[in-house]
Design a protein around this motif. Structure first.
Motif, PDB file in Angstrom:
ATOM      1  N   ASP A 223       2.287   2.255   2.736  1.00 47.32           N
ATOM      2  CA  ASP A 223       2.078   2.710   4.167  1.00 47.32           C
ATOM      3  C   ASP A 223       2.258   1.435   5.165  1.00 47.32           C
ATOM      4  O   ASP A 223       2.626   0.439   4.493  1.00 47.32           O
TER       5      ASP A 223
ATOM      6  N   LEU B 123      -8.434   7.286  11.094  1.00 49.94           N
ATOM      7  CA  LEU B 123      -9.305   6.897   9.883  1.00 49.94           C
ATOM      8  C   LEU B 123      -8.655   6.968   8.516  1.00 49.94           C
ATOM      9  O   LEU B 123      -8.614   5.820   7.772  1.00 49.94           O
ATOM     10  N   PRO B 124      -8.144   7.754   8.382  1.00 51.06           N
ATOM     11  CA  PRO B 124      -7.194   7.941   6.921  1.00 51.06           C
ATOM     12  C   PRO B 124      -6.101   6.996   6.672  1.00 51.06           C
ATOM     13  O   PRO B 124      -5.792   6.418   5.699  1.00 51.06           O
ATOM     14  N   GLN B 125      -5.397   6.563   7.919  1.00 47.32           N
ATOM     15  CA  GLN B 125      -4.118   5.627   7.926  1.00 47.32           C
ATOM     16  C   GLN B 125      -4.920   4.336   7.645  1.00 47.32           C
ATOM     17  O   GLN B 125      -4.127   3.641   7.152  1.00 47.32           O
ATOM     18  N   ALA B 126      -6.139   4.080   8.156  1.00 46.32           N
ATOM     19  CA  ALA B 126      -6.390   2.528   8.374  1.00 46.32           C
ATOM     20  C   ALA B 126      -6.159   1.713   7.212  1.00 46.32           C
ATOM     21  O   ALA B 126      -5.774   0.410   7.344  1.00 46.32           O
ATOM     22  N   PRO B 127      -6.916   2.194   6.029  1.00 47.76           N
ATOM     23  CA  PRO B 127      -6.515   1.273   4.965  1.00 47.76           C
ATOM     24  C   PRO B 127      -5.241   1.081   4.607  1.00 47.76           C
ATOM     25  O   PRO B 127      -4.996  -0.339   3.982  1.00 47.76           O
ATOM     26  N   GLY B 128      -4.135   1.776   4.888  1.00 47.49           N
ATOM     27  CA  GLY B 128      -2.795   1.628   4.394  1.00 47.49           C
ATOM     28  C   GLY B 128      -2.247   0.653   5.234  1.00 47.49           C
ATOM     29  O   GLY B 128      -0.898   0.242   5.033  1.00 47.49           O
TER      30      GLY B 128
ATOM     31  N   LEU C 114      -3.131  -2.080   6.910  1.00 48.72           N
ATOM     32  CA  LEU C 114      -3.449  -3.566   7.109  1.00 48.72           C
ATOM     33  C   LEU C 114      -2.931  -4.272   6.229  1.00 48.72           C
ATOM     34  O   LEU C 114      -3.340  -4.837   5.007  1.00 48.72           O
ATOM     35  N   THR C 115      -1.321  -4.406   6.173  1.00 39.28           N
ATOM     36  CA  THR C 115      -0.769  -4.702   5.011  1.00 39.28           C
ATOM     37  C   THR C 115       0.672  -5.501   5.402  1.00 39.28           C
ATOM     38  O   THR C 115       1.123  -5.005   6.792  1.00 39.28           O
TER      39      THR C 115
ATOM     40  N   THR D 195       0.837  -1.277  -0.027  1.00 36.13           N
ATOM     41  CA  THR D 195      -0.048  -0.113   0.097  1.00 36.13           C
ATOM     42  C   THR D 195       0.826   1.406  -0.026  1.00 36.13           C
ATOM     43  O   THR D 195       0.184   2.491  -0.087  1.00 36.13           O
TER      44      THR D 195
END
Length: 626
Positions: free
Chosen positions: A497, A596-601, A603-604, A495
């Motif tokens: 991140d 919240l903005p960091q969360a998608p990046g 989980l990798t 991602t």
């Protein structure tokens, strides 16, 4: 009287449900041999008792009335002894009436009676918007900092004061001392802050760029809950009490709740800026001129910050000393184990410091206490130092990472990579839970409530089972470390991140793992301010990241980027036969959570690269000593 009983019962309920806990906290089973005792002997009490006057009105320049409890020397009948006394002031946000309860033993620091019976007055004041004080709480805002100076000026001019003042107390009460001393109030002679912060954003609010969800909500709940207790002053001044309670309750909607939601939502409070700069003692400490005695903990919330305050005070020629012990926040606040450093108990040290600097009593032996006394993990011995990161006896030791490490298969530390080595860091959402980090970032609450067993506190093997590890060979000679550490890791992710949670540990020959310290860094907030970073022998040992919204820069998916992880300072010596371990994980629970903005990046999986092109390393401040 009925109201006071009601207040007391409410106090017990709130404190039991939050953080104020009964009794001192033990040293988590760490045996500490005592250092040589100084020649100084504490003097006996001058007076047999104490007497307290409750809820004195302290008017501020904007018309708000704060309230303070005053404790004075008393005779055998409990009557106040006539006289004028040097005044020790403590400013608290945790409700002075609550702190006076037996359920709050240790939170306030030293027991006031010890100094009062030896010829001091103790004034404990509720900060604006807390306890019995009027106003709205704003956590070290400009107005509260102004209050601190005005309180000290008021204390120096009262009929029971001889014009000389001092300050004491841990945590919030320690931070307030720095802000008060920075206003340079007349009469202030010395301060004794235990575990104060320096840079609140980096120290505790968002270590590495993720939000602290272990301590910060707990702390906000503590202040808000303590503020909901009916003010004790209502019994004598109903109008002031009712006004204060209404103002306190409004704080949840006007300050506490919005601030927390704003940070977790990734808005303004998620980033460093004016809000945190105003609330960071490091930005005013250069104005502090009075002698200062600091207490710090190696597992404390402000493990990073307290030494920075010491350093700045010493650089400006202020008489300053610091003891750093193997303590979490509650332990250091209570002064539990402080006598093991060889300079006396918390009460005795405060008496000695104030007798000399406030009362002017001669104490030539005080100079024999080294500027820094610290507990050296690994040898379990107390050591001394003259400076924090002393370039005359401290060197930068860089240990390269090598090997294709994965959970259960360590790479090497201190061996140059021979190829393009890659190590996978799996995203394990419970990483950090069974470790000393959990206890540290809940201020010691978990160990106090016995919710974290000895296997997690004293042995990091369970936590490290899911970590990516790098280890040195067994040491052939001791490796002493004192100060901050930099883990410079070249990383990539799908991602662009992710979050690096780094642990530095001591692995014994029997395989047990003692976590020494840790550090955290979000990849997208890796931007480095080279002018504000600390260097030793040309190498970064304490990176400084801006953590502003403008500095956020995710990498491209799969792109390899250098990330300097600030590993919080420690004092340790890896013994012969032991190994030094670097662990890397992608979470630290319950300490940190992504916005919240960091969360998608985040989980990798992450990849740590080690090669001549990507020279990942751990840079240690190693100390030359016998």
């Amino acid at each position: 009287m009925a109201l006071r009983r009601l207040t007391h019962l409410a106090t017990i309920g709130v404190l039991a449900g939050l953080l104020v806990l009964a009794g001192p906290v033990g040293l988590l089973g760490v045996p500490v041999p005592p250092a040589s005792a100084a020649s100084w002997t504490p003097r006996p009490p001058d007076y047999p008792g104490t007497a307290t006057r409750h809820d004195l009105a302290i008017p501020m320049s904007d018309g708000t009335v704060l309230r303070g409890d005053l404790t004075l020397p008393a005779d055998t009948d409990g009557a106040v002894v006539p006289g004028r006394w040097p005044v020790v002031v403590t400013i608290t946000a945790y409700n002075k009436s609550a702190q006076a309860s037996p359920a709050a033993s240790g939170l306030l620091g030293a027991q006031p009676a010890y100094l009062v019976q030896r010829g001091y007055a103790q004034l404990t004041v509720d900060a604006r918007g807390t306890g019995s004080s009027e106003g709205s709480w704003c956590a070290f805002c400009t107005r509260e900092d102004t209050d601190a100076g005005e309180i000290m000026t008021w204390a120096a001019t009262q009929s029971w004061s001889n014009g000389s003042t001092a300050m004491s107390g841990p945590s919030y009460m320690g931070i307030d001392q720095i802000f008060a001393a920075a206003t340079r109030p007349p009469g202030l002679k010395a301060i004794f802050p235990q575990v104060p912060a320096a840079d609140v954003y980096r120290d505790v609010v968002a270590s590495g760029g993720q939000v602290d969800v272990g301590f910060i909500p707990l702390w906000l709940g503590l202040v808000t809950g303590a503020g909901a207790i009916p003010p004790a002053v209502t019994a004598t001044d109903p109008r002031s009490g009712v006004t204060a309670l209404a103002q306190h309750l409004s704080t949840l909607g006007s300050f506490t709740g919005p601030m927390l939601l704003d940070a977790l939502g990734g808005r303004e409070q998620a980033y460093d800026g004016d809000f945190y700069a105003q609330r960071s003692p490091i930005n005013v400490v250069d104005r502090v001129q009075v002698p200062t005695f600091l207490v710090s903990g190696e597992y404390d919330l402000f493990q990073r910050g307290t030494p920075l305050l010491f350093e700045r005070l010493q650089q400006h020629g202020v008489p300053v000393k610091m003891v750093v012990g193997p303590w979490n926040h509650l332990q250091a606040s209570a002064g539990d184990g402080l006598a093991d450093a060889g300079h006396g108990s918390l009460e005795e040290l405060q008496l000695r410091w104030f007798d000399h600097w406030v009362k002017g009593l001669p104490d030539p032996g005080l100079d024999d206490i080294a500027p820094i006394t610290y507990f050296e993990q690994g040898t379990d011995r107390w050591r001394t130092a003259n400076r924090w990161v002393d370039q005359s006896d401290t060197r930068a030791t860089a240990l390269s990472l090598a090997g294709s490490a994965a959970p259960g298969s360590p790479g090497t530390l201190g061996t140059a990579p021979t190829g393009d080595d890659r190590a996978t860091v799996l995203p394990v959402p419970v990483a950090g839970l069974c470790s000393r980090s959990s206890d540290q970032w809940t201020a010691g609450l978990l160990s106090q409530l016995q919710l974290l067993n000895g296997a997690c506190l004293d042995d990091n093997r369970v936590n490290d089972a899911s970590a990516t590890l790098f280890e040195t060979p067994p040491m052939t000679r001791a490796l002493p470390i004192l100060g901050p550490i930099d883990a410079r890791l070249f990383v990539s992710s799908n991602t662009g991140d992710g979050m690096l949670s780094v642990g530095v540990s001591d692995v014994a020959p029997d395989g047990s793992v003692k976590r020494l310290t840790g550090g955290w860094q979000v990849i997208s907030m890796r931007s480095l301010d080279t002018a504000r970073s600390r260097y030793l022998d040309g190498r970064v040992v304490q990176p400084y990241h801006p953590f502003t919204s403008a500095s956020v820069a995710p990498a491209q998916p799969g792109q390899v980027v250098p990330v300097d992880v600030e590993v919080f300072p420690t004092g340790a010596a890896i013994q012969p036969g032991h190994r030094l371990r670097l662990s890397v994980q992608a979470f630290d629970v319950p300490h940190l959570a992504p916005t919240l903005p960091q969360a998608p990046g985040v989980l990798t999986a992450l990849t740590v690269h080690s090669s001549t092109a990507f020279p990942s390393s751990l840079v240690l401040p190693t100390r030359d000593r016998p």
